[in-house]
Scaffold this motif. Sequence first.
Motif, mmCIF file in Angstrom:
data_model
loop_
_atom_site.group_PDB
_atom_site.id
_atom_site.type_symbol
_atom_site.label_atom_id
_atom_site.label_comp_id
_atom_site.label_asym_id
_atom_site.label_seq_id
_atom_site.Cartn_x
_atom_site.Cartn_y
_atom_site.Cartn_z
ATOM 1 N N TRP A 179 164.699 -5.321 29.574
ATOM 2 C CA TRP A 179 163.992 -4.078 29.299
ATOM 3 C C TRP A 179 164.624 -3.385 28.112
ATOM 4 C CZ3 TRP A 179 165.748 -4.498 34.629
ATOM 5 C CH2 TRP A 179 167.076 -4.087 34.802
ATOM 6 N N ASN A 184 166.184 -0.525 27.214
ATOM 7 C CA ASN A 184 167.034 0.668 27.262
ATOM 8 C C ASN A 184 168.500 0.219 27.294
ATOM 9 O OD1 ASN A 184 167.770 0.169 29.976
ATOM 10 N ND2 ASN A 184 166.043 1.385 30.747
ATOM 11 N N THR A 235 170.796 0.086 29.371
ATOM 12 C CA THR A 235 171.411 -0.618 30.491
ATOM 13 C C THR A 235 171.105 -2.118 30.462
ATOM 14 O OG1 THR A 235 169.511 -0.119 31.900
ATOM 15 C CG2 THR A 235 171.375 1.410 31.988
ATOM 16 N N THR A 293 159.416 0.839 28.129
ATOM 17 C CA THR A 293 160.671 0.093 28.056
ATOM 18 C C THR A 293 160.562 -1.246 28.767
ATOM 19 O OG1 THR A 293 161.491 1.177 30.051
ATOM 20 C CG2 THR A 293 162.095 2.176 27.940
ATOM 21 N N THR A 294 159.393 -1.547 29.292
ATOM 22 C CA THR A 294 159.224 -2.821 29.982
ATOM 23 C C THR A 294 158.113 -3.635 29.303
ATOM 24 O OG1 THR A 294 157.692 -1.818 31.539
ATOM 25 C CG2 THR A 294 160.000 -1.957 32.218
HETATM 26 C C1 LIG Z 1 166.020 0.853 32.121
HETATM 27 O O1 LIG Z 1 164.758 0.302 32.404
HETATM 28 C C2 LIG Z 1 164.690 -0.386 33.631
HETATM 29 C C3 LIG Z 1 163.306 -0.972 33.742
HETATM 30 O O2 LIG Z 1 162.327 0.011 33.631
HETATM 31 C C4 LIG Z 1 165.031 0.538 34.787
HETATM 32 O O3 LIG Z 1 165.052 -0.197 35.991
HETATM 33 C C5 LIG Z 1 166.382 1.190 34.543
HETATM 34 O O4 LIG Z 1 166.644 2.122 35.547
HETATM 35 C C6 LIG Z 1 166.389 1.849 33.192
HETATM 36 N N1 LIG Z 1 167.690 2.437 32.951
HETATM 37 C C7 LIG Z 1 167.826 3.661 32.473
HETATM 38 C C8 LIG Z 1 169.215 4.150 32.307
HETATM 39 O O5 LIG Z 1 166.874 4.370 32.194
#
Ligand SMILES: *[C@@H]1O[C@H](CO)[C@@H](O)[C@H](O)[C@H]1NC(C)=O
Length: 331
Positions: A95, A97, A99, A280-281
Amino acid sequence: MHASSLLVTSLLSASANAHVFIWGVFVNGVDQGLFKGVRTPAYNNGPGAGGYANSPVKDLDSIDLRCNVLGDIQAPDTIKVKPGDHLTLDWHHDWRNDTDDVIASSHHGPSLIYLTPDPPTENSFVKIWEEGLYESLPFPKPGKWSTTSNIAKNFGHMNMRIPVDLKAGFYLIRAEMIAFHEGEVSYKMNPRRGAQFYPNCVQIEVVGDGTVELPKGVSFPGAYSYDGPGVVYDVYCSTETKKTRTTPCTTTYPIPGPTVWSGAWAETTAVPLSPVTGGTTATPWSTWIVNSVVTSASYTDKKSITVVGSSTYKAGWSSTYQTPSPATKRW
Ligand SMILES: *[C@@H]1O[C@H](CO)[C@@H](O)[C@H](O)[C@H]1NC(C)=O
């Protein structure tokens, strides 16, 4: 144009799922949006339970080495840039972002960027940036590599600049990461191993009144060979302690391909980035492309790891520039 044939094979599929690709591009720090201009490779998860294992690209003679699987299919939009603009290619895995792990921690290797007029022609890919980032720390400390120590640690950001005074027109950026965790032998010698290539192309339109044309470059496929520099490489010699080894067996790494063009910005800097716009996906590519047009694919039934079959796709690269059509939208 996208005719295909289904072939049953007895090859076992390689199953690593570390499929890094470009999710977006920032121009002077401003995000252009999810997958804008990006010819997204067909490999973010496969259809059904098994999934395709047609990528990363390991066959150096494959057309997929040019812009990855289905890299001939245009993105519906093109990013406008000017000479001197800072571009940040935003590579991710699961994804978009901070993380996201970007690329598996074992996938040590170099990063490279080429530029070509769109569409590419014979010897039209010009290298504009490269980074092996091999750092020979005192053995047995691990070496440091561009993919794992720079790009992944910097949230997938790969920096480049549009060459000074570059002539206006349509170009493709071909950015690439190479992973050597199975690279101690060539794919030709052992198709179950070999260096893994992750090329990805982005459509740009350079505007302005620049006068500089790209010089003669290299072709993809064609630029890399199994016995050429930097293609077969035992990364563990330099990055891991082996009980049986007391000294590193390698201390240098020659990056494959030509030298960086003197007209390019070999040194790049990170610019401050805006927040990401849009999602983000990613929608799995299996929803926008039908099974039968996948190139060089083998796929398995997850339960049995039996290879069910594979299909062959004939890439349809045009020899003249085609204006992208919204009909090619994949997301
Ligand atoms: C990053 O995106 C993923 C998928 O949508 C999600 O599970 C995760 O919590 C996101 N992390 C942040 C810090 O937003």
